[in-house]
Every structure is written in structure tokens, then in C-alpha cells.
Design a protein around this motif. Structure first.
Motif, PDB file in Angstrom:
ATOM      1  N   MET A   1       0.845  -1.213   0.113  1.00  0.00           N
ATOM      2  CA  MET A   1      -0.209   0.015  -0.074  1.00  0.00           C
ATOM      3  C   MET A   1       0.911   1.277   0.072  1.00  0.00           C
ATOM      4  SD  MET A   1      -3.270  -0.844   2.505  1.00  0.00           S
ATOM      5  CE  MET A   1      -2.220  -1.373   3.832  1.00  0.00           C
ATOM      6  N   ALA A   2       2.183   1.258   0.015  1.00  0.00           N
ATOM      7  CA  ALA A   2       3.041   2.351   0.094  1.00  0.00           C
ATOM      8  C   ALA A   2       4.040   2.297  -1.413  1.00  0.00           C
ATOM      9  CB  ALA A   2       4.087   2.236   1.183  1.00  0.00           C
ATOM     10  N   GLY A   3       4.644   3.459  -1.497  1.00  0.00           N
ATOM     11  CA  GLY A   3       5.383   3.377  -2.816  1.00  0.00           C
ATOM     12  C   GLY A   3       4.511   3.667  -4.064  1.00  0.00           C
ATOM     13  N   ASN A   4       4.629   2.926  -5.058  1.00  0.00           N
ATOM     14  CA  ASN A   4       3.899   2.908  -6.327  1.00  0.00           C
ATOM     15  C   ASN A   4       2.298   2.351  -6.089  1.00  0.00           C
ATOM     16  OD1 ASN A   4       3.088   2.989  -8.807  1.00  0.00           O
ATOM     17  ND2 ASN A   4       4.655   1.588  -9.655  1.00  0.00           N
ATOM     18  N   LYS A   5       1.501   3.361  -5.729  1.00  0.00           N
ATOM     19  CA  LYS A   5       0.025   2.757  -5.721  1.00  0.00           C
ATOM     20  C   LYS A   5      -0.511   2.361  -6.756  1.00  0.00           C
ATOM     21  CE  LYS A   5      -0.208   6.611  -2.098  1.00  0.00           C
ATOM     22  NZ  LYS A   5      -0.838   7.770  -1.776  1.00  0.00           N
ATOM     23  N   GLY A   6      -1.329   1.536  -6.870  1.00  0.00           N
ATOM     24  CA  GLY A   6      -1.813   0.706  -7.903  1.00  0.00           C
ATOM     25  C   GLY A   6      -1.073  -0.341  -8.302  1.00  0.00           C
ATOM     26  N   GLU A   7      -0.131  -0.658  -7.561  1.00  0.00           N
ATOM     27  CA  GLU A   7       1.079  -2.002  -7.800  1.00  0.00           C
ATOM     28  C   GLU A   7       1.019  -2.875  -6.663  1.00  0.00           C
ATOM     29  OE1 GLU A   7       4.386  -1.162 -10.672  1.00  0.00           O
ATOM     30  OE2 GLU A   7       5.530  -2.096  -8.809  1.00  0.00           O
ATOM     31  N   ILE A   8       0.822  -4.081  -7.072  1.00  0.00           N
ATOM     32  CA  ILE A   8       1.222  -5.322  -6.193  1.00  0.00           C
ATOM     33  C   ILE A   8       2.114  -6.091  -6.556  1.00  0.00           C
ATOM     34  CG2 ILE A   8       0.031  -6.747  -4.447  1.00  0.00           C
ATOM     35  CD1 ILE A   8      -2.537  -5.316  -5.084  1.00  0.00           C
ATOM     36  N   VAL A   9       2.996  -6.443  -5.822  1.00  0.00           N
ATOM     37  CA  VAL A   9       4.140  -7.572  -6.297  1.00  0.00           C
ATOM     38  C   VAL A   9       4.074  -8.713  -5.256  1.00  0.00           C
ATOM     39  CG1 VAL A   9       6.583  -8.229  -6.376  1.00  0.00           C
ATOM     40  CG2 VAL A   9       5.687  -5.719  -7.049  1.00  0.00           C
ATOM     41  N   LEU A  10       3.636  -9.844  -5.951  1.00  0.00           N
ATOM     42  CA  LEU A  10       3.405 -11.209  -5.166  1.00  0.00           C
ATOM     43  C   LEU A  10       4.830 -11.874  -5.329  1.00  0.00           C
ATOM     44  CD1 LEU A  10       1.795 -13.429  -3.899  1.00  0.00           C
ATOM     45  CD2 LEU A  10       1.581 -14.298  -6.106  1.00  0.00           C
ATOM     46  N   MET A  11       5.478 -12.205  -3.992  1.00  0.00           N
ATOM     47  CA  MET A  11       6.627 -12.752  -4.011  1.00  0.00           C
ATOM     48  C   MET A  11       6.894 -14.230  -3.475  1.00  0.00           C
ATOM     49  SD  MET A  11       9.017  -9.669  -2.441  1.00  0.00           S
ATOM     50  CE  MET A  11       7.682  -9.653  -1.197  1.00  0.00           C
ATOM     51  N   ASP A  12       7.805 -15.162  -3.902  1.00  0.00           N
ATOM     52  CA  ASP A  12       7.839 -16.504  -3.059  1.00  0.00           C
ATOM     53  C   ASP A  12       8.520 -16.211  -1.642  1.00  0.00           C
ATOM     54  OD1 ASP A  12      10.528 -16.111  -3.341  1.00  0.00           O
ATOM     55  OD2 ASP A  12      10.718 -17.579  -4.925  1.00  0.00           O
ATOM     56  N   ALA A  13       8.691 -17.401  -1.107  1.00  0.00           N
ATOM     57  CA  ALA A  13       9.206 -17.292   0.400  1.00  0.00           C
ATOM     58  C   ALA A  13      10.565 -16.485   0.432  1.00  0.00           C
ATOM     59  CB  ALA A  13       9.312 -18.708   0.716  1.00  0.00           C
ATOM     60  N   ALA A  14      11.178 -16.655  -0.614  1.00  0.00           N
ATOM     61  CA  ALA A  14      12.710 -15.939  -0.395  1.00  0.00           C
ATOM     62  C   ALA A  14      12.625 -14.453  -0.834  1.00  0.00           C
ATOM     63  CB  ALA A  14      13.669 -16.639  -1.208  1.00  0.00           C
ATOM     64  N   GLY A  15      11.447 -14.014  -1.419  1.00  0.00           N
ATOM     65  CA  GLY A  15      11.238 -12.784  -1.635  1.00  0.00           C
ATOM     66  C   GLY A  15      11.526 -12.471  -3.254  1.00  0.00           C
ATOM     67  N   LYS A  16      11.558 -13.590  -4.121  1.00  0.00           N
ATOM     68  CA  LYS A  16      11.607 -13.490  -5.713  1.00  0.00           C
ATOM     69  C   LYS A  16      10.424 -12.993  -6.129  1.00  0.00           C
ATOM     70  CE  LYS A  16      12.527 -16.197  -9.723  1.00  0.00           C
ATOM     71  NZ  LYS A  16      12.589 -17.364 -10.291  1.00  0.00           N
ATOM     72  N   PRO A  17      10.014 -12.023  -7.115  1.00  0.00           N
ATOM     73  CA  PRO A  17       8.770 -11.565  -7.519  1.00  0.00           C
ATOM     74  C   PRO A  17       8.343 -12.817  -8.433  1.00  0.00           C
ATOM     75  CG  PRO A  17      10.616  -9.844  -7.598  1.00  0.00           C
ATOM     76  CD  PRO A  17      11.103 -10.937  -7.288  1.00  0.00           C
ATOM     77  N   LEU A  18       7.312 -12.981  -8.422  1.00  0.00           N
ATOM     78  CA  LEU A  18       6.436 -14.068  -9.182  1.00  0.00           C
ATOM     79  C   LEU A  18       5.585 -13.338 -10.260  1.00  0.00           C
ATOM     80  CD1 LEU A  18       5.334 -16.702  -6.241  1.00  0.00           C
ATOM     81  CD2 LEU A  18       7.664 -16.819  -8.069  1.00  0.00           C
ATOM     82  N   LEU A  19       4.694 -12.381  -9.507  1.00  0.00           N
ATOM     83  CA  LEU A  19       3.711 -11.887 -10.538  1.00  0.00           C
ATOM     84  C   LEU A  19       3.627 -10.298  -9.835  1.00  0.00           C
ATOM     85  CD1 LEU A  19       0.928 -14.418 -10.470  1.00  0.00           C
ATOM     86  CD2 LEU A  19       2.270 -13.983 -12.487  1.00  0.00           C
ATOM     87  N   THR A  20       3.351  -9.418 -10.775  1.00  0.00           N
ATOM     88  CA  THR A  20       3.058  -7.995 -10.383  1.00  0.00           C
ATOM     89  C   THR A  20       1.801  -7.454 -11.127  1.00  0.00           C
ATOM     90  OG1 THR A  20       5.387  -7.370 -10.745  1.00  0.00           O
ATOM     91  CG2 THR A  20       3.862  -5.571 -10.844  1.00  0.00           C
ATOM     92  N   ILE A  21       0.937  -7.060 -10.069  1.00  0.00           N
ATOM     93  CA  ILE A  21      -0.301  -6.614 -10.430  1.00  0.00           C
ATOM     94  C   ILE A  21      -0.432  -4.838 -10.662  1.00  0.00           C
ATOM     95  CG2 ILE A  21      -2.956  -6.460 -10.009  1.00  0.00           C
ATOM     96  CD1 ILE A  21      -2.035  -9.122  -8.272  1.00  0.00           C
ATOM     97  N   ARG A  22      -1.030  -4.459 -11.766  1.00  0.00           N
ATOM     98  CA  ARG A  22      -1.063  -3.160 -12.074  1.00  0.00           C
ATOM     99  C   ARG A  22      -2.353  -2.741 -12.574  1.00  0.00           C
ATOM    100  NH1 ARG A  22       4.124  -4.638 -14.054  1.00  0.00           N
ATOM    101  NH2 ARG A  22       5.963  -3.686 -12.925  1.00  0.00           N
ATOM    102  N   ARG A  23      -2.666  -1.584 -11.813  1.00  0.00           N
ATOM    103  CA  ARG A  23      -3.983  -0.983 -12.305  1.00  0.00           C
ATOM    104  C   ARG A  23      -4.094  -0.707 -13.607  1.00  0.00           C
ATOM    105  NH1 ARG A  23      -8.029   1.673  -9.150  1.00  0.00           N
ATOM    106  NH2 ARG A  23      -9.838   1.987 -10.454  1.00  0.00           N
ATOM    107  N   LYS A  24      -4.959  -1.119 -14.353  1.00  0.00           N
ATOM    108  CA  LYS A  24      -4.972  -0.680 -15.922  1.00  0.00           C
ATOM    109  C   LYS A  24      -5.202   0.848 -16.170  1.00  0.00           C
ATOM    110  CE  LYS A  24      -6.583  -1.934 -20.459  1.00  0.00           C
ATOM    111  NZ  LYS A  24      -6.578  -0.915 -20.976  1.00  0.00           N
ATOM    112  N   ARG A  25      -4.479   1.610 -16.744  1.00  0.00           N
ATOM    113  CA  ARG A  25      -4.658   3.115 -16.994  1.00  0.00           C
ATOM    114  C   ARG A  25      -5.584   3.461 -18.024  1.00  0.00           C
ATOM    115  NH1 ARG A  25       1.861   5.293 -17.137  1.00  0.00           N
ATOM    116  NH2 ARG A  25       2.362   4.426 -15.040  1.00  0.00           N
ATOM    117  N   LEU A  26      -6.121   4.583 -17.737  1.00  0.00           N
ATOM    118  CA  LEU A  26      -7.080   5.131 -18.595  1.00  0.00           C
ATOM    119  C   LEU A  26      -8.352   4.164 -18.881  1.00  0.00           C
ATOM    120  CD1 LEU A  26      -4.806   6.287 -21.595  1.00  0.00           C
ATOM    121  CD2 LEU A  26      -5.717   7.543 -19.606  1.00  0.00           C
ATOM    122  N   SER A  27      -8.610   3.579 -17.850  1.00  0.00           N
ATOM    123  CA  SER A  27      -9.836   2.437 -17.813  1.00  0.00           C
ATOM    124  C   SER A  27     -10.986   3.047 -16.926  1.00  0.00           C
ATOM    125  CB  SER A  27      -9.319   1.006 -17.460  1.00  0.00           C
ATOM    126  OG  SER A  27     -10.372   0.296 -17.139  1.00  0.00           O
TER     127      SER A  27
END
Length: 228
Positions: free
Chosen positions: A63-89
Motif C-alpha cells: 500500500m506504499a510507494g507505487n500505488k496501484g501496483e502489487i508484487v507477489l513474491m515467493d518465500a525468499a522474496g523473488k517476484p512471481l507476479l506483478t499486478i498493476r491497475r490498468k490506466r485510462l480505464s
């Protein structure tokens, strides 16, 4: 507070989960415990354990930093998926990318506002259709909506606020479910701790990404993370 899991998650990052989490179509369903809490102090996020108490996924400080973006990581902190709000939608539409990529989204997830189908919360389409999203606020069923529905991979039905909903595939099979977690030791868990059941036919990281999006669309965190 009721203990979510007894294991020391920091000491078990390299252990093997007791259920499959790669959606390879083999084995039994993965039964995960989702805790709406970050492992890091003074951060918001999610922590996900397998049935042995091993850490599987984590989301920290989304909820901090780049709002509208969520990073799902594995146990070691490796990014698996990034979720971003679709712009101009005009609608509540999100794109899901591999890793931390910002190109070629894998999936498009959109919140549905159809008064004729109150059970359906959201739809998941392939990312290749991300440029052809229409605003569904009116609940219209025109030609463009009909065309878009043909590309739907998954549909989410139920109630996220009650932690009782299911992800259905094109054949209406339940490939993932969000369920309330049973009481432990006579003390019931609240809505911040719940179960995510993922069938082998579905990719577990994607199922968890859908949980994060449902929380954005229907959870209390939406007011904070989407303020601009």
C-alpha cells in the motif's frame, strides 16, 4: 491472538511445501493459509503458509510507494507476479504480469458491476485482450460485452467480504476457493486469516494474485491503496 502457525517461517524458507503450488495438473489440491499481515514490521501486506506451516508467498508494503501496483513474491522474496491497475480505464481493471515485467501482461482481471448477476465478482481474461476492455458499470449486454465474454478464462463468484467465494473455469469447475478458517482452540479466526484451496488445474500464484485483487476491489485496504 490465536497462533496462525507454530513454525518459525524465517528458519524454513528452503523447505519443500506439502502441496503443489505450480499448477502442473498433478497431485492433490494445495491448501494454503492466507494471513492479511506482512512479516515486516510497520508494513502492510499478506503472508501465505502451506499445510505444514512453511512460508509459500508474501506481499510486503503493497500500500506504499507505487500505488496501484502489487508484487507477489515467493518465500525468499523473488517476484512471481506483478499486478498493476490498468490506466485510462473507466472500470476497475487490473493487469497481471510475470515477475516485475511491465510488458505483455498474462491476464486481465476486471470487477463486474452487473445488477443482473450479483453473484459474479470479477472475470479473468487472457492478457492479449487487455486493450479491448469496456466499462461494465452499466451492466450492459451488448455485442462488445458478448465478444469479451468469449475470452474469459475464469469467473469469480461469491462473497469476498465473507471469505466465501470460488474461481470457476470455462467448464464451471471450481479450480480455487476462498474459505473461512476454522476456530482453533476455541478461538475463531477473523476475516484476516482464511483458507485458499487451489486445485491442481490452476496455478497457485495466480490464485493468490486473484485474492490480492479481490481485496483491492472489495476489501477495506482498497480505500488506502487506491487513493491518488
Amino acid at each position: 491472538m490465536t497462533k496462525v502457525f507454530p513454525n518459525n517461517v524465517y528458519a524454513r524458507l528452503n523447505t519443500t511445501p506439502c502441496s503443489p503450488v505450480d499448477g502442473n495438473g498433478n497431485g492433490n489440491a494445495a491448501i494454503l493459509t492466507v494471513w492479511k499481515k506482512s512479516l515486516l514490521l510497520n508494513c502492510s501486506g499478506f503472508t501465505v503458509f502451506d499445510c505444514k506451516g512453511n512460508l509459500v508467498f508474501r506481499v510486503d508494503n503493497y500500500m506504499a510507494g507505487n500505488k496501484g501496483e502489487i508484487v507477489l513474491m515467493d518465500a525468499a522474496g523473488k517476484p512471481l507476479l506483478t499486478i498493476r491497475r490498468k490506466r485510462l480505464s473507466l472500470g476497475d481493471n487490473w493487469l497481471v504480469y510475470d515477475g516485475e515485467s511491465a510488458v505483455n501482461p498474462r491476464f486481465l482481471v476486471r470487477k463486474l458491476m452487473n445488477i443482473l448477476n450479483t453473484k459474479c465478482l470479477a472475470q479473468v481474461s487472457s492478457g492479449g485482450n487487455s486493450n479491448n476492455v469496456n466499462d461494465d458499470r452499466s451492466g450492459s449486454t451488448g455485442a462488445s460485452s458478448s465478444s469479451s465474454s468469449k475470452n474469459v478464462l475464469y469467473q469469480i463468484e461469491g462473497s469476498y467480504t465473507q471469505r466465501c467465494c470460488a474461481v470457476l473455469d470455462k467448464k464451471r469447475r471450481r479450480v480455487a476457493e476462498i474459505q473461512r478458517k476454522e476456530a482453533v482452540g476455541g478461538v475463531a479466526f477473523g476475516v484476516d486469516v482464511f483458507r485458499l484451496v487451489v486445485q491442481p488445474e490452476m496455478d497457485a500464484p495466480l490464485a493468490m494474485a486473484l485474492v490480492l485483487l479481490l481485496d483491492q476491489m472489495f476489501g477495506s485496504s482498497r480505500r488506502l491503496s487506491l487513493s491518488h
